[in-house]
Design an enzyme around this catalytic site. Structure first.
Site, mmCIF file in Angstrom:
data_model
loop_
_atom_site.group_PDB
_atom_site.id
_atom_site.type_symbol
_atom_site.label_atom_id
_atom_site.label_comp_id
_atom_site.label_asym_id
_atom_site.label_seq_id
_atom_site.Cartn_x
_atom_site.Cartn_y
_atom_site.Cartn_z
ATOM 1 N N SER A 1 0.827 -1.205 0.000
ATOM 2 C CA SER A 1 0.000 0.000 0.000
ATOM 3 C C SER A 1 0.867 1.263 0.000
ATOM 4 C CB SER A 1 -0.852 -0.033 1.275
ATOM 5 O OG SER A 1 -1.424 1.209 1.547
ATOM 6 N N THR B 1 -5.817 3.182 -6.786
ATOM 7 C CA THR B 1 -7.085 2.941 -6.092
ATOM 8 C C THR B 1 -8.052 4.074 -6.408
ATOM 9 O OG1 THR B 1 -6.041 1.675 -4.342
ATOM 10 C CG2 THR B 1 -8.143 2.682 -3.798
ATOM 11 N N TYR C 1 -2.275 5.767 -3.899
ATOM 12 C CA TYR C 1 -3.320 6.738 -3.563
ATOM 13 C C TYR C 1 -2.933 8.045 -4.220
ATOM 14 C CZ TYR C 1 -5.791 3.894 -0.085
ATOM 15 O OH TYR C 1 -6.544 2.931 0.535
ATOM 16 N N HIS D 1 -13.185 -2.399 -2.051
ATOM 17 C CA HIS D 1 -12.260 -2.137 -0.941
ATOM 18 C C HIS D 1 -12.642 -2.998 0.280
ATOM 19 C CE1 HIS D 1 -9.198 1.207 -0.313
ATOM 20 N NE2 HIS D 1 -9.191 0.652 0.881
ATOM 21 N N LYS E 1 -7.829 -0.097 -9.418
ATOM 22 C CA LYS E 1 -8.356 -0.910 -8.303
ATOM 23 C C LYS E 1 -9.609 -0.246 -7.737
ATOM 24 C CE LYS E 1 -6.979 -2.842 -3.837
ATOM 25 N NZ LYS E 1 -7.910 -2.203 -2.915
HETATM 26 C C1 LIG Z 1 -6.960 -3.580 7.020
HETATM 27 C C2 LIG Z 1 -7.098 -3.283 5.562
HETATM 28 C C3 LIG Z 1 -6.332 -2.251 5.009
HETATM 29 C C4 LIG Z 1 -6.451 -1.962 3.642
HETATM 30 N N1 LIG Z 1 -5.651 -0.996 3.105
HETATM 31 C C5 LIG Z 1 -5.761 -0.699 1.779
HETATM 32 C C6 LIG Z 1 -4.931 0.283 1.193
HETATM 33 O O1 LIG Z 1 -4.088 0.892 1.840
HETATM 34 N N2 LIG Z 1 -5.112 0.548 -0.125
HETATM 35 C C7 LIG Z 1 -6.048 -0.109 -0.883
HETATM 36 O O2 LIG Z 1 -6.184 0.167 -2.082
HETATM 37 N N3 LIG Z 1 -6.817 -1.071 -0.341
HETATM 38 C C8 LIG Z 1 -6.697 -1.384 0.952
HETATM 39 N N4 LIG Z 1 -7.484 -2.349 1.490
HETATM 40 C C9 LIG Z 1 -8.404 -3.113 0.617
HETATM 41 C C10 LIG Z 1 -7.727 -4.372 0.063
HETATM 42 O O3 LIG Z 1 -6.736 -4.050 -0.869
HETATM 43 C C11 LIG Z 1 -8.764 -5.278 -0.620
HETATM 44 O O4 LIG Z 1 -9.419 -4.558 -1.623
HETATM 45 C C12 LIG Z 1 -9.771 -5.832 0.378
HETATM 46 O O5 LIG Z 1 -9.106 -6.288 1.530
HETATM 47 C C13 LIG Z 1 -10.558 -6.965 -0.251
HETATM 48 O O6 LIG Z 1 -11.487 -7.484 0.641
HETATM 49 P P1 LIG Z 1 -11.178 -8.760 1.575
HETATM 50 O O7 LIG Z 1 -10.436 -8.228 2.746
HETATM 51 O O8 LIG Z 1 -12.517 -9.303 1.901
HETATM 52 O O9 LIG Z 1 -10.337 -9.705 0.774
HETATM 53 C C14 LIG Z 1 -7.388 -2.668 2.841
HETATM 54 C C15 LIG Z 1 -8.151 -3.694 3.415
HETATM 55 C C16 LIG Z 1 -8.008 -3.997 4.760
HETATM 56 C C17 LIG Z 1 -8.831 -5.118 5.329
#
Ligand SMILES: Cc1cc2nc3c(=O)[nH]c(=O)nc-3n(C[C@H](O)[C@H](O)[C@H](O)COP(=O)(O)O)c2cc1C
Length: 385
Positions: free
Chosen positions: A109, A158, A132, A279, A255
């Site tokens: 990230s 994203t 981002y 997300h 994304k």
């Molecule tokens: C704790 C956490 C932090 C995340 N941080 C980011 C991030 O910094 N940037 C981003 O594009 N997506 C982020 N995501 C989304 C993930 O990339 C992904 O799209 C998401 O976890 C998919 O759902 P799932 O957890 O059910 O697999 C985050 C998700 C979680 C659970």
């Protein structure tokens, strides 16, 4: 409960809940508003059944796929997620090493707690940087240049997070990055001394990809909502995405695409891949599940762009369903984050090993020997709408 007692992702979720202070667990596990979309992302897979063929001679199977020009040993990407040092002291390093061990694509990230440069030299497997789009154009330029120099294989912009989702568990717990030790939060941290000692006495928390530019990287405790709402450019549009793709010049992924019309525009600006994603339900609650939305998007742009189905995956059969519905591969965050939080690198390795085993077993029981043999003939949706 120990790591060896974890036989699926949900077991790791339970172990993570035992081991983490509740504000940290809730940051990982929580989602926006009523968390309907988060639940739906996984439930969607249960609304669809697989139809196996038998007597197919499946002694040898090949689980690999090629995504954005790079081979991945499993049709599964470890999606980029923020702040991993807070969940376990090994943070992104543990995830990167586990991804390398299993030959998987993974992402870090913009809010990673290790630097682009360190990840670039640490692992040989394909890696994406999640971007981002900040108001601070100098920061944007610097991240692109650093990713080029570190030879990242893809940039994923994203597009679903121009403002923060309403994450009520975080609002209640007061979760900040880095965690703030206030009188009210102290009890939850004191109840988990192992986590607290690791947090306090191991390597200091940092956001090394931001810290030269924004106060969120400097160690000052701020909520994630405040970071998103003050630092990201809410005016981001297709022109900016196209310009970023050109500035980057390598494999480019959007994304957070959910509509067929946006998938078409992604093709038009020359993106190599889209991640159908909400997300993990952390942004727009009530948004449709990626797996439910997949057929519409495959109809619109299948064959013209790679389609990654992101979120809700907790089982190998979920991955096989996504592939059968036309995805190039699946991806997920919590599927490895619970394991990271529960047990660091050995936890992530065990979680991936369990999913690998489920994917291999599922392919054999479905009568397919390679991922490209999975198609919509294998699926029956229960409630078509
Ligand atoms: C704790 C956490 C932090 C995340 N941080 C980011 C991030 O910094 N940037 C981003 O594009 N997506 C982020 N995501 C989304 C993930 O990339 C992904 O799209 C998401 O976890 C998919 O759902 P799932 O957890 O059910 O697999 C985050 C998700 C979680 C659970």
């Amino acid at each position: 409960m120990r790591v060896s007692d974890c036989h699926n992702i949900d077991d790791f979720r339970r172990l993570a809940k035992q081991r983490l202070p509740w504000p940290v667990f809730d940051y990982i596990d929580g989602a926006a508003d009523d968390e309907i979309t988060k639940r739906r992302n996984t439930d969607a897979y249960a609304d669809c059944d697989l139809v196996p063929d038998v007597l197919a001679g499946v002694a040898d199977i090949d689980t690999s796929v090629t995504v954005m020009g790079c081979k991945s040993a499993l049709p599964l990407i470890l999606s980029p997620t923020a702040l991993q040092r807070v969940f376990h002291w090994q943070g992104e390093r543990a995830v990167a090493k586990a991804a390398e061990k299993f030959g998987l694509w993974f992402g870090i990230s913009s809010l990673a707690t290790v630097s682009i440069e360190e990840i670039g030299t640490m692992v040989s497997t394909p890696k994406m940087f999640q971007f981002y789009y900040h108001k601070d154009r100098g920061l944007n330029r610097s991240m692109v240049e650093r990713c080029k120099a570190a030879k990242f294989d893809a940039l994923a912009l994203t597009v679903d997070t121009i403002v923060s989702g309403k994450r009520e568990r975080c609002a209640r717990s007061g979760f900040t990055s880095p965690p703030r030790f206030t009188v009210s939060s102290a009890l939850s941290y004191a109840c988990k001394p192992r986590w607290a000692l690791d947090y306090l006495f191991r390597e200091k928390f940092a956001l090394p990809n931001l810290d030269t530019h924004v106060r969120e990287g400097t160690g000052e405790a701020v909520s994630i909502a405040s970071y998103f709402n003050s630092m990201l450019d809410v005016g981001m549009d297709w022109k900016m995405a196209e310009q970023l793709r050109q500035d980057w010049g390598g494999a480019f992924c959007l994304k957070g695409i959910m509509s067929a019309a946006d998938a078409r525009r992604a093709v038009e600006i020359g993106a190599d891949a889209i991640m159908i994603s909400n997300h993990g339900g952390r942004q727009l609650d009530g948004s449709r599940a990626p797996f439910d939305q997949l057929p519409e998007i495959v109809d619109a742009v299948g064959g013209e762009i790679e389609i990654i189905c992101d979120g809700g995956v907790r089982r190998g059969t979920h991955v096989l369903k996504a592939l059968s519905a036309g995805a190039s591969c699946a991806s997920g965050g919590r599927l490895y984050l619970y394991a990271l939080a529960a047990a660091g690198q050995p936890g992530v390795e065990r979680a991936i090993a369990l999913l690998k085993d489920e994917i291999e077993r599922g392919m054999r029981l479905l009568g397919v020997s390679s991922a490209d043999q999975l198609n919509s003939n294998r699926l029956r949706r229960r409630n078509c709408c």
